[in-house]
Design an enzyme around this catalytic site. Structure first.
Site, PDB file in Angstrom:
ATOM      1  N   HIS A 168       0.822  -1.216   0.000  1.00  0.00           N
ATOM      2  CA  HIS A 168       0.000   0.000   0.000  1.00  0.00           C
ATOM      3  C   HIS A 168       0.853   1.262   0.000  1.00  0.00           C
ATOM      4  O   HIS A 168       0.519   2.255   0.644  1.00  0.00           O
ATOM      5  CB  HIS A 168      -0.939   0.005   1.211  1.00  0.00           C
ATOM      6  CG  HIS A 168      -1.963  -1.072   1.198  1.00  0.00           C
ATOM      7  ND1 HIS A 168      -3.255  -0.879   0.777  1.00  0.00           N
ATOM      8  CD2 HIS A 168      -1.885  -2.373   1.545  1.00  0.00           C
ATOM      9  CE1 HIS A 168      -3.939  -2.009   0.890  1.00  0.00           C
ATOM     10  NE2 HIS A 168      -3.124  -2.938   1.340  1.00  0.00           N
ATOM     11  N   ASN A 184     -10.380  -2.248   3.297  1.00  0.00           N
ATOM     12  CA  ASN A 184     -10.198  -2.188   1.842  1.00  0.00           C
ATOM     13  C   ASN A 184     -11.511  -1.810   1.155  1.00  0.00           C
ATOM     14  O   ASN A 184     -12.552  -1.754   1.798  1.00  0.00           O
ATOM     15  CB  ASN A 184      -9.746  -3.560   1.330  1.00  0.00           C
ATOM     16  CG  ASN A 184      -8.260  -3.800   1.511  1.00  0.00           C
ATOM     17  OD1 ASN A 184      -7.495  -2.866   1.757  1.00  0.00           O
ATOM     18  ND2 ASN A 184      -7.851  -5.049   1.376  1.00  0.00           N
ATOM     19  N   TYR A 218       1.477  -5.679  12.101  1.00  0.00           N
ATOM     20  CA  TYR A 218       1.382  -4.230  11.890  1.00  0.00           C
ATOM     21  C   TYR A 218       2.132  -3.388  12.916  1.00  0.00           C
ATOM     22  O   TYR A 218       2.751  -2.383  12.554  1.00  0.00           O
ATOM     23  CB  TYR A 218      -0.074  -3.791  11.793  1.00  0.00           C
ATOM     24  CG  TYR A 218      -0.719  -4.060  10.440  1.00  0.00           C
ATOM     25  CD1 TYR A 218      -1.131  -3.031   9.634  1.00  0.00           C
ATOM     26  CD2 TYR A 218      -0.909  -5.365   9.994  1.00  0.00           C
ATOM     27  CE1 TYR A 218      -1.725  -3.273   8.409  1.00  0.00           C
ATOM     28  CE2 TYR A 218      -1.495  -5.613   8.771  1.00  0.00           C
ATOM     29  CZ  TYR A 218      -1.904  -4.569   7.981  1.00  0.00           C
ATOM     30  OH  TYR A 218      -2.504  -4.812   6.771  1.00  0.00           O
TER      31      TYR A 218
HETATM   32  C1  HEM Z   1      -1.520 -11.393   6.968  1.00  0.00           C
HETATM   33  C2  HEM Z   1      -2.085 -10.495   6.208  1.00  0.00           C
HETATM   34  C3  HEM Z   1      -1.525  -9.124   5.918  1.00  0.00           C
HETATM   35  C4  HEM Z   1      -0.242  -8.654   5.988  1.00  0.00           C
HETATM   36  C5  HEM Z   1       1.012  -9.408   6.402  1.00  0.00           C
HETATM   37  C6  HEM Z   1      -0.266  -7.249   5.585  1.00  0.00           C
HETATM   38  C7  HEM Z   1       0.851  -6.438   5.513  1.00  0.00           C
HETATM   39  C8  HEM Z   1       0.806  -5.058   5.356  1.00  0.00           C
HETATM   40  C9  HEM Z   1       1.954  -4.173   5.435  1.00  0.00           C
HETATM   41  C10 HEM Z   1       3.392  -4.600   5.658  1.00  0.00           C
HETATM   42  C11 HEM Z   1       1.502  -2.898   5.257  1.00  0.00           C
HETATM   43  C12 HEM Z   1       2.314  -1.581   5.313  1.00  0.00           C
HETATM   44  C13 HEM Z   1       2.163  -1.060   6.755  1.00  0.00           C
HETATM   45  C14 HEM Z   1       2.985   0.171   7.069  1.00  0.00           C
HETATM   46  O1  HEM Z   1       4.087   0.299   6.569  1.00  0.00           O
HETATM   47  O2  HEM Z   1       2.486   1.028   7.822  1.00  0.00           O
HETATM   48  C15 HEM Z   1       0.086  -2.990   5.056  1.00  0.00           C
HETATM   49  C16 HEM Z   1      -0.706  -1.911   4.848  1.00  0.00           C
HETATM   50  C17 HEM Z   1      -2.040  -2.012   4.646  1.00  0.00           C
HETATM   51  N1  HEM Z   1      -2.806  -3.164   4.651  1.00  0.00           N
HETATM   52 FE1  HEM Z   1      -2.171  -5.011   4.954  1.00  0.00          FE
HETATM   53  N2  HEM Z   1      -1.529  -6.902   5.275  1.00  0.00           N
HETATM   54  C18 HEM Z   1      -2.332  -8.006   5.465  1.00  0.00           C
HETATM   55  C19 HEM Z   1      -3.677  -8.128   5.284  1.00  0.00           C
HETATM   56  C20 HEM Z   1      -4.467  -7.046   5.004  1.00  0.00           C
HETATM   57  C21 HEM Z   1      -5.902  -7.110   4.947  1.00  0.00           C
HETATM   58  C22 HEM Z   1      -6.745  -8.352   5.176  1.00  0.00           C
HETATM   59  C23 HEM Z   1      -6.325  -5.844   4.692  1.00  0.00           C
HETATM   60  C24 HEM Z   1      -7.717  -5.324   4.552  1.00  0.00           C
HETATM   61  C25 HEM Z   1      -8.676  -5.677   5.328  1.00  0.00           C
HETATM   62  C26 HEM Z   1      -5.159  -4.984   4.593  1.00  0.00           C
HETATM   63  C27 HEM Z   1      -5.201  -3.633   4.377  1.00  0.00           C
HETATM   64  C28 HEM Z   1      -4.107  -2.792   4.440  1.00  0.00           C
HETATM   65  C29 HEM Z   1      -4.174  -1.349   4.284  1.00  0.00           C
HETATM   66  C30 HEM Z   1      -5.412  -0.533   4.029  1.00  0.00           C
HETATM   67  C31 HEM Z   1      -2.872  -0.870   4.408  1.00  0.00           C
HETATM   68  C32 HEM Z   1      -2.402   0.590   4.260  1.00  0.00           C
HETATM   69  C33 HEM Z   1      -2.578   1.313   5.560  1.00  0.00           C
HETATM   70  C34 HEM Z   1      -2.022   2.723   5.408  1.00  0.00           C
HETATM   71  O3  HEM Z   1      -2.598   3.453   4.576  1.00  0.00           O
HETATM   72  O4  HEM Z   1      -1.063   3.032   6.060  1.00  0.00           O
HETATM   73  N3  HEM Z   1      -4.036  -5.751   4.783  1.00  0.00           N
HETATM   74  N4  HEM Z   1      -0.314  -4.316   5.101  1.00  0.00           N
END
Ligand code: HEM
Length: 397
Positions: A17, A89, A299
């Site tokens: 993202h 999402n 997170y």
């Molecule tokens: C095991 C499952 C998941 C992993 C390992 C993962 C991993 C990550 C990582 C590494 C980031 C960047 C975070 C940062 O640098 O602050 C991220 C951001 C994000 N993830 Fe995931 N994610 C997963 C599942 C999901 C799911 C299920 C959703 C939605 C329901 C999701 C929605 C998001 C969103 C919206 C962001 C961006 C948040 C922002 O704008 O800072 N992720 N995710």
């Protein structure tokens, strides 16, 4: 009240993202849900400042907005009890119900570095070997896969969460943030027509709307299930690849989220914000959703690593599901195709699937993919096969 760290000029990039933007505003509770939660932000009439960041899941910083992709919709509520994050999402389901295959998902979705394009063979090989992806992939390749702007997409919490009231009773909850601007999306052709240079297509649209006084808003609904009713569910209510059918669990309108202010400093106010599903407040708790649990482990580290700020401590007493459910990976995807999409939307879906399959040269993989879509909906699979043949003919002629 903002506890956002004054991030350095260029905040370290998110590893997922990474491309995004957002604005500030407020959430106003316009219903009485105190029977279900003691969270103060959900008290009738409560108005809570928020920061919202929209994002693309894949791709690289500076990449075009108009690619087909799942969009992030992350909301940070600055409540009297601390920060509460809903890191959702723009589709109500996710590719996976737990993190066992998350690394393989990331690898399959990774772009081919020098061409910045999907590796279609690798992607379809992963999808067709991982049936639980079917519901999300159907949403992604349907119309909403390329929203016309951040203002014209819905947000979903995706996971089941728990609410707890003053009496200590627990309820399972799903969140829906429905755009008041109406759904609008771009066709593959329209998206391809947006000049690569217009990398900030969505950000500019949001900025122009807010500067023009056209404040975007979302009506917020929840679906609420009494704790004990989960056991009787025909499907696993804690499975992030499933929706809760509204027939069994109606939407309840609880309030409105409005974005009325642009960040003074995008880096500090939006990019420098760390969102984490572990940022919870009294009255809101996690559920036995295994994917939520996996996220709650990761997170806090992602944020600490990136913005040097560690959200609240991870949850330790993780709730346990009351039973197990038979896996049904294709049922809800099929219901979406048959009951939610109309004929024209189904035809567009078949054409888009075929367009994303066309680069695949491995005939065996094509057969597997048609089998995957047959399991979703036999008629859809037949349309995809017909589309693929005609697209290949017109490409060859
Ligand atoms: C095991 C499952 C998941 C992993 C390992 C993962 C991993 C990550 C990582 C590494 C980031 C960047 C975070 C940062 O640098 O602050 C991220 C951001 C994000 N993830 Fe995931 N994610 C997963 C599942 C999901 C799911 C299920 C959703 C939605 C329901 C999701 C929605 C998001 C969103 C919206 C962001 C961006 C948040 C922002 O704008 O800072 N992720 N995710």
């Amino acid at each position: 009240m903002s506890t956002v760290s004054p991030g350095p000029r260029t905040t370290p990039r998110r590893i997922r993202h990474s491309e995004g933007g957002g604005a500030l505003g407020f959430f106003e509770t316009q219903a009485d849900v105190r029977a279900f939660t003691r969270a103060r932000l959900f008290e009738p009439g409560a108005r809570t400042p928020v920061a919202v960041r929209f994002s693309r899941t894949l791709g690289f910083l500076g990449g075009p907005d108009s690619w087909r992709d799942v969009r992030g919709f992350a909301v940070k509520f600055f409540t009297p009890d601390g920060e509460y994050d809903l890191v959702g999402n723009n589709s109500p389901v996710f590719f996976l119900r737990d993190d066992a295959k998350f690394a393989s998902l990331v690898r399959a979705q990774d772009l081919v570095s020098d061409e910045n394009l999907y590796h279609h063979e690798r992607l379809w090989d992963f999808y067709t070997r991982t049936p639980q992806t079917a519901h999300q992939v159907t949403w992604l390749l349907a119309d909403r896969g390329i929203p016309a702007s951040w203002r014209h997409l819905d947000g979903f919490g995706v996971h089941t969460f728990a609410w707890r009231n003053e009496q200590g009773e627990r309820f399972w909850v799903r969140y829906h943030l429905r755009t008041d601007q109406g759904h609008r999306w771009l066709s593959e052709r329209e998206a391809a027509g947006i000049p690569q240079a217009e990398v900030d297509y969505y950000r500019d649209d949001l900025r122009a709307a807010i500067e023009g006084g056209d404040e975007p808003a979302w009506t917020v609904f929840v679906q609420i299930m009494a704790e004990g009713d989960a056991r009787a569910c025909a499907f696993d209510p804690f499975d992030a690849t499933k929706v809760w059918p509204k027939s069994g669990c109606p939407l309840r309108r609880i309030g409105r989220l409005v974005l009325d202010r642009l960040p003074d400093d995008e880096q500090a106010d939006i990019e420098g914000v760390g969102f984490s599903p572990t940022n919870l407040v009294p009255g809101i708790e996690p559920s036995p959703d295994p994917l939520l649990r996996a996220r709650s482990v990761g997170y806090p580290f992602f944020s600490e690593h990136r913005v040097g700020r560690r959200p609240t401590e991870p949850v330790t007493d993780w709730p346990v599901a009351p039973r197990t459910w038979p896996t049904d990976d294709f049922g809800q995807a099929g219901a979406f195709v048959r009951d939610v999409l109309d004929d024209a939307a189904r035809a567009r879906l078949a054409a888009t699937i075929a367009a994303h399959l066309r680069p695949v040269s491995d005939a065996g993989l094509i057969v597997r993919a048609l089998g995957y879509w047959h399991a979703v909906d036999p008629a859809l699979s037949r349309s995809v096969a017909a589309e693929l043949t005609s697209q290949r003919h017109s490409a060859a002629s």
